[in-house]
Design a protein around this motif. Sequence first.
Motif, PDB file in Angstrom:
ATOM      1  N   ILE A  61       0.862  -1.179   0.000  1.00 21.69           N
ATOM      2  CA  ILE A  61       0.000   0.000   0.000  1.00 21.69           C
ATOM      3  C   ILE A  61       0.896   1.226   0.000  1.00 21.69           C
ATOM      4  O   ILE A  61       1.660   1.442   0.946  1.00 21.69           O
ATOM      5  N   VAL A  62       0.819   2.015  -1.049  1.00 18.00           N
ATOM      6  CA  VAL A  62       1.675   3.182  -1.224  1.00 18.00           C
ATOM      7  C   VAL A  62       0.895   4.423  -0.801  1.00 18.00           C
ATOM      8  O   VAL A  62      -0.162   4.711  -1.362  1.00 18.00           O
ATOM      9  N   THR A  63       1.425   5.164   0.184  1.00 15.13           N
ATOM     10  CA  THR A  63       0.691   6.324   0.704  1.00 15.13           C
ATOM     11  C   THR A  63       1.511   7.611   0.655  1.00 15.13           C
ATOM     12  O   THR A  63       1.167   8.589   1.314  1.00 15.13           O
ATOM     13  N   VAL A  64       2.580   7.626  -0.134  1.00 17.58           N
ATOM     14  CA  VAL A  64       3.481   8.785  -0.114  1.00 17.58           C
ATOM     15  C   VAL A  64       2.881   9.968  -0.873  1.00 17.58           C
ATOM     16  O   VAL A  64       2.004   9.793  -1.722  1.00 17.58           O
ATOM     17  N   PRO A  65       3.338  11.195  -0.585  1.00 13.87           N
ATOM     18  CA  PRO A  65       2.826  12.372  -1.297  1.00 13.87           C
ATOM     19  C   PRO A  65       3.062  12.282  -2.800  1.00 13.87           C
ATOM     20  O   PRO A  65       4.017  11.645  -3.266  1.00 13.87           O
ATOM     21  N   THR A  66       2.205  12.953  -3.555  1.00 17.91           N
ATOM     22  CA  THR A  66       2.267  12.863  -5.019  1.00 17.91           C
ATOM     23  C   THR A  66       3.591  13.335  -5.586  1.00 17.91           C
ATOM     24  O   THR A  66       4.061  12.798  -6.591  1.00 17.91           O
ATOM     25  N   ASN A  67       4.216  14.335  -4.973  1.00 13.81           N
ATOM     26  CA  ASN A  67       5.463  14.855  -5.536  1.00 13.81           C
ATOM     27  C   ASN A  67       6.564  13.812  -5.546  1.00 13.81           C
ATOM     28  O   ASN A  67       7.448  13.843  -6.411  1.00 13.81           O
ATOM     29  N   LEU A  68       6.544  12.878  -4.598  1.00  9.91           N
ATOM     30  CA  LEU A  68       7.561  11.821  -4.595  1.00  9.91           C
ATOM     31  C   LEU A  68       7.337  10.844  -5.741  1.00  9.91           C
ATOM     32  O   LEU A  68       8.306  10.340  -6.332  1.00  9.91           O
ATOM     33  N   ALA A 114       8.270  15.209   1.697  1.00  9.20           N
ATOM     34  CA  ALA A 114       6.963  15.798   1.398  1.00  9.20           C
ATOM     35  C   ALA A 114       7.026  16.583   0.094  1.00  9.20           C
ATOM     36  O   ALA A 114       6.238  16.378  -0.804  1.00  9.20           O
ATOM     37  N   ARG A 115       7.965  17.534   0.021  1.00  4.36           N
ATOM     38  CA  ARG A 115       8.166  18.373  -1.167  1.00  4.36           C
ATOM     39  C   ARG A 115       6.953  19.240  -1.464  1.00  4.36           C
ATOM     40  O   ARG A 115       6.671  19.575  -2.607  1.00  4.36           O
ATOM     41  N   GLY A 116       6.224  19.584  -0.424  1.00  7.14           N
ATOM     42  CA  GLY A 116       5.041  20.412  -0.557  1.00  7.14           C
ATOM     43  C   GLY A 116       4.087  20.149   0.592  1.00  7.14           C
ATOM     44  O   GLY A 116       4.416  19.420   1.537  1.00  7.14           O
ATOM     45  N   SER A 117       2.901  20.722   0.507  1.00  5.33           N
ATOM     46  CA  SER A 117       1.961  20.672   1.633  1.00  5.33           C
ATOM     47  C   SER A 117       0.767  19.760   1.382  1.00  5.33           C
ATOM     48  O   SER A 117       0.553  18.801   2.101  1.00  5.33           O
TER      49      SER A 117
END
Length: 415
Positions: A224-231, A353-356
């Motif tokens: 299950i991948v839950t990382v922020p979209t920018n990554l 994160a690379r963002g909010s």
Amino acid sequence: MSSLPSTVDVAIIGAGAAGLGAAHALKESGLTTIVLEARDRVGGRAHTIQASPDVVFDLGCGWLHSADQNTFVAIAEQLDFELDKTLPPWRERAYGKAFPQAERDEFVRALDAFYDRIEQAARSGKDSSANRYLEPGNRWNPMIDAISTYVNGSELDRVSILDVDAYEDTNINWRVRRGYGALVAAYGSEVPIALNCAVNLIDHSAKRVRIETSRGTIEADKVIVTVPTNLIADEAIRFHPALPDKVDAARGLPLGLADKVMLALDEADALPKDGNLRGATMRTDMGTYHIRPFGQPCIEGFFGGRFAQQLEDAGDGAMAAHSIDEIVSFLGSDFRRKLKPLKESRWSHDPFARGSYSHALPGHAGARAVLAAPIDGRLFFAGEATSPHFFSTAHGARDSGERAAKEALAASSKR
């Protein structure tokens, strides 16, 4: 977790609200699970710190939005976290002469009319950028754009009207007295987590999925991948075989930027608790200020979009310095000696994160469903960006993790 297991049934990437929601949903499943977290802490973009002995500061999410539907409300009650139901300082609690009430009322009418135009336009099903629905020549347009930088993390020219219309807000907003980030961290205390464990590669070319991390390799039946979209968009985590549809969807859902600064306030009793301070400025590059949140001796500032990026890029202290200058321009020179920088967020410079929080670019509102879709019954995706109606929120993230966990369980039962 001191050592990494070599194999599990389900590996969850990311210990933010989404990853923790997934882990909790799998607790009674009988499946072995682990949450892999790159940071040295739990919570992701929810992070509470003690900025000073008498000031609690949420560097990330701070409001239980749509509290009457927010699943973290029940979690807070279960974990004995006090909820504060004081009205938010957005409309009702203006302070000072910098933004007189008559002008504030005029601005609110212009803002509401703007959102009404977007709602009407969205009924056609045709997408476009939200800035097209500003009333030409309206004096409040720059400030409406500033509001977008707080709400979406981006100016209106980069925001999809269909995405704006899809967001659900019941206008009930509460807070957690000890901090939203502290609540999320407490929520994660009973699930297996490996910290300082950055994932580099998810190899799903064989029957079992192989995950390469900074602490070694682990195999799983499902991930299950839950990382922020920018990554995902930046391919900081790579997939083999590649998943171009996921990368494209993530690029259509970039994280905007919303930053906060906390200033200590001497002689705090001179200002009201939970007041709002901003000027009637005709520019988008502006901050908005929460006076004495929870009655604490401090002022919390908010910045978003390109201006927040400029302040971050200017280095540590730039946000605090600008805030003090702006507050002094509103309240008078005597306040300069009363304000002292405590802490500021720098979410775009956070490598994990690379963002909010996410917003859909014009023409990409459908990317949320694309990003959320499972792959081959083995890869599942969660995170606030995958939430159809509560994106950009912690509870939207948590609920998406629970949804992905249920998808993984359903796929397991079919095999």
